[in-house]
Design an enzyme around this catalytic site. Structure first.
Site, PDB file in Angstrom:
ATOM      1  N   HIS A  23       1.076  -1.036  -0.223  1.00 63.89           N
ATOM      2  CA  HIS A  23       0.598  -0.256   0.165  1.00 63.89           C
ATOM      3  C   HIS A  23       0.756   0.934   0.127  1.00 63.89           C
ATOM      4  CE1 HIS A  23      -3.638   2.426   0.215  1.00 63.89           C
ATOM      5  NE2 HIS A  23      -3.868   2.223   1.020  1.00 63.89           N
ATOM      6  N   TYR A  49     -14.763   5.674   8.686  1.00 66.93           N
ATOM      7  CA  TYR A  49     -13.497   6.585   7.871  1.00 66.93           C
ATOM      8  C   TYR A  49     -13.868   5.979   6.100  1.00 66.93           C
ATOM      9  CZ  TYR A  49      -9.258   6.878   5.658  1.00 66.93           C
ATOM     10  OH  TYR A  49      -8.254   6.844   4.844  1.00 66.93           O
ATOM     11  N   THR A  82      -5.289  11.213  -0.671  1.00 64.87           N
ATOM     12  CA  THR A  82      -6.134  10.614  -0.305  1.00 64.87           C
ATOM     13  C   THR A  82      -6.938  11.483   0.985  1.00 64.87           C
ATOM     14  OG1 THR A  82      -5.598   8.982   1.631  1.00 64.87           O
ATOM     15  CG2 THR A  82      -6.231   7.625  -0.553  1.00 64.87           C
TER      16      THR A  82
END
Length: 760
Positions: free
Chosen positions: A462, A575, A588
């Site tokens: 990630h 979230y 993001t």
């Protein structure tokens, strides 16, 4: 022995008459072709680099500028206002001074115009009012703006053409961030808790915030993006817990279709498609993604898709790598991707992979579970690298893995969605997320997983990028595999079989078993605790939701809030990931989906005294509008959490203690959600080929007592949910939560159905 003979470029024999040298024409031919291919690549990259560097102008416009200036000189007109004569006086005396000075002036004027065009485009792209307008209603101002953006965007942009024209991510004001934060936590706190939080927040705003904000603004002026470098370093690379499940995510294959059941053939086609994608990526030939078909998205994350490895703990990215490493039944093999200066064809790759599948050798001591080192805690892995992988065969073999284009696992299990098998999607997801804890190299930018039944999947690290970036590549690969490359009637890759390919090389290791076993046990405990449920919701989809004049994302988020309340009897901090890629190097932002409006709607749905569906529907619309507004604020740089995160990091650098920031950054996200975008490339018409749809992907739970939910809106009539939690938590159950989501979706739809009946 033929392969071994061809692998030798030359041989020599010492004789009484001297040295007898024998050159291999075949090898020299391949060396020549490799060199030609390399120079062609450099030429194409150089050309595309120039096209990107002068965008939105073109190289031909330079010639036009030179001709225009030269023409005015012959007409005895000086458009330079004396600058050409000034340049001329600084040049040495020779017969071409006048022409050269005119060319230099024209070049300077041309570069100035490029900078001006970029500045104008950057100013235009800083306008975000369009995103706050109602769907289908576009103001005159926005229409004019769109026309100007199209005009200044030039023709046929390459992938990175807009990078220099994208605006910087703005730093929100402290007042706005604190106000939005307090509003977001109001439904989660009682009056006493909220009053305490308000006092702490106002103290922070008065005392510590002004100094931290000044330094943050200074960073935003200097850095390309004031968030992204700290986000990568402190959220990902500084973490010491395992990245398997906790950080890595996965993407699934086509939901209903398996183009071939031959494992080696499917892997051959897909690897070749990935090499095609990589070639276009390296040349910058992919079209940039654009909202409304006009507003460009940042492409910088795509640069590190291939040839990238997370090393404890930094991200190593290399240029064009010519091999990949394959894992099968505990053995690691190095496979070359080029032959004679070109990519291996799918049929050649199938041959190589089939050789690996047919190999019956046993793993070396320590080799079987070696990859578990990347699945366990980061500190033991870093120490093991220094102690056991710094020299000899271990160093060479590890280097082969970490410098490979990507990692491929030829899995010995069969997975995929099967409507006749209970929990087939759940087991498929768990296999992609963590596998056996030692059969994926979790540090690689991504691991391609090919199952023995022909099904595929990807496990992605990630830190280097977010899910939409991997999704972009995955859409291209699946579409190319099925609709461009294809298979023979027997399920093999198309094309001739080249029997002269060099053999795959088995990597060698010498590792103590106990080092690996500790990491494996840590990883296995995490993997065994993952409770996963895949839910295919096909009662209705985006088509019906849009007919109700509601955002599909807002509809689903409110259904998740209703499901969460029914599941646990309380609300929680929620979230939702939003992108900020309209800004340069944007990644993001967080949308806090649990709001005052959404909780009012949920309570009305649960309140038996609220009989009128019209009242509930009115509360739903208010909550949906609120959610849409927050999502838009997050996309346009006015979110809450990235700003507070950066203020917290700045406070650490300045040794400023902030109780407010500590409390904010320690709050658990018990419901973490994300929507994975589909049809980014539109290479497949899913109305014409409805079975060729992907199932999306997912991630592990963020909180020990919470849920992770990834959802994918597939076409007009399908929504898939990937739900994760932990078996160790008595409060959660992924299957139960999936059923709650399904019922919540149906109950919200019923509100619209009842309202429509009343209107009739």
């Amino acid at each position: 022995m033929a392969e071994a003979h061809q692998a030798v470029g030359f041989q020599f024999t010492v004789t009484p008459d001297g040295i007898d040298l024998h050159l291999s024409r075949e090898v020299l031919k391949h060396i020549y072709l490799s060199g030609v291919t390399s120079w062609i690549k450099r030429a194409i990259r150089f050309k595309n680099g120039i096209l990107t560097g002068v965008y939105p102008a073109s190289p031909s416009s330079w010639l036009i500028a030179v001709i225009a200036i030269m023409s005015t000189m012959y007409a005895r007109i000086d458009p330079s206002l004396g600058m050409i004569d000034t340049i001329k006086r600084t040049l040495p005396r020779h017969w071409g001074r006048t022409v050269l000075s005119a060319i230099l002036f024209a070049t300077g004027l041309w570069l100035s115009l490029i900078l001006m065009l970029r500045y104008i485009l950057k100013a235009l792209l800083s306008y975000h009012a369009w995103i706050f307008e109602s769907h289908g209603k576009m103001s005159f101002c926005t229409k004019l703006w769109l026309s100007l953006v199209k005009m200044f965007s030039g023709r046929r942009p390459l992938l990175y053409s807009f990078q220099a024209s994208l605006p910087r991510l703005p730093v929100p004001s402290v007042d706005d961030t604190i106000t939005r934060y307090l509003e977001s936590v109001r439904p989660l706190l009682d009056d006493e808790q909220y009053n305490q939080m308000e006092v702490v927040a106002n103290d922070f705003k008065r005392d510590e915030a002004p100094k931290l904000q000044k330094y943050l603004i200074l960073k935003s002026w200097w850095a390309t993006n004031y968030v992204s470098d700290w986000w990568e370093e402190y959220i990902y690379l500084r973490g010491r817990s395992p990245i398997m499940v906790n950080s890595n995510f996965y993407a699934m294959d086509l939901l209903y279709v398996i183009p071939t059941h031959r494992q080696a053939a499917r892997a051959g086609n897909v690897v070749h498609a990935m090499l095609q994608y990589r070639r276009k990526l390296e040349r910058g030939e992919h079209a940039p993604l654009r909202a409304l078909g006009v507003v460009p998205m940042c492409s910088y994350q795509m640069e590190r898709m291939f040839n990238t490895t997370r090393i404890p703990d930094f991200v190593q990215h290399l240029s064009d790598r010519k091999h990949l490493v394959v894992y099968h039944k505990g053995r690691f093999f190095k496979v070359w991707l080029y032959y004679g200066g070109r990519h291996l064809w799918p049929s050649e790759l199938e041959t190589q992979f089939q050789r690996i599948l047919d190999d019956t050798t046993e793993p070396q001591p320590g080799e079987l579970k070696l990859a578990a080192l990347t699945a366990g805690n980061r500190v033991p892995w870093a120490r093991s690298r220094l102690k056991y992988f710094s020299q000899g065969v271990n160093k060479a073999s590890l280097e082969a893995i970490e410098t490979s284009a990507f990692f491929l696992t030829l899995d010995d299990e069969a997975h995929g969605y099967d409507p006749d098998k209970l929990r087939s999607l759940d087991l498929y997801a768990k296999s992609l997320l963590h596998g056996k804890c030692y059969d994926r190299w979790f540090d690689k930018s991504f691991t391609l997983i090919a199952y023995k039944n022909g099904k595929l999947g990807v496990n992605a690290e990630h830190s280097w990028a977010d899910a939409p970036i991997v999704g972009h590549m995955w859409e291209y690969v699946l579409a190319t595999d099925c609709f461009h490359l294809g298979y023979t009637e027997e399920g093999h890759c198309k094309g001739d079989i080249n029997k002269g390919l060099p053999p795959t090389a088995k990597l060698q290791w010498d590792i103590p078993l106990e080092v690996i076993e500790d990491s494996y046990m840590v990883a296995k405990e995490i993997a065994d605790d993952v409770d996963f449920h895949g839910c295919l919701f096909d009662e209705f989809g985006k088509g019906l939701i849009k007919k109700s004049r509601t955002s599909p994302d807002a509809f689903i988020q409110l259904a998740l809030q209703l499901a969460q309340f029914r599941d646990k009897g309380e609300f929680c901090l929620t979230y939702e990931a939003s992108m900020t890629r309209m800004f340069r190097e944007g990644r993001t932002e967080t949308v806090r989906s649990c709001t005052i409006e959404s909780t009012a709607f949920v309570r009305a749905m649960q309140d038996k005294n609220t009989k009128q569906s019209a009242q509930r529907l009115d509360l739903f619309r208010k909550a949906a509008d609120k959610h849409q507004n927050m999502y838009r604020l997050a996309m346009t740089g006015s979110g809450i959490d990235r700003h507070l995160f950066c203020l917290y990091i700045m406070s650490k650098y300045l040794n400023i203690d902030s109780p407010f920031l500590k409390q904010v950054l320690s709050e658990p996200w018990r419901l973490s959600t994300s929507q994975t975008p589909q049809q980014q490339l539109n290479m497949v018409d899913i109305n014409k080929f409805p079975r060729y749809v992907g199932a999306g992907g997912g991630f592990g739970p963020v909180a020990d007592d919470g849920y992770g939910v990834s959802y994918i809106i597939v076409g007009e009539n399908l929504i898939t949910f990937h739900i994760s939690s932990k078996f160790s938590s008595p409060e959660t159950d992924s299957y139960r939560f999936g059923q709650n989501i399904r019922q919540a979706m149906l109950d919200i739809r019923a509100l619209f159905d009842q309202n429509d009946k009343k209107e009739m």
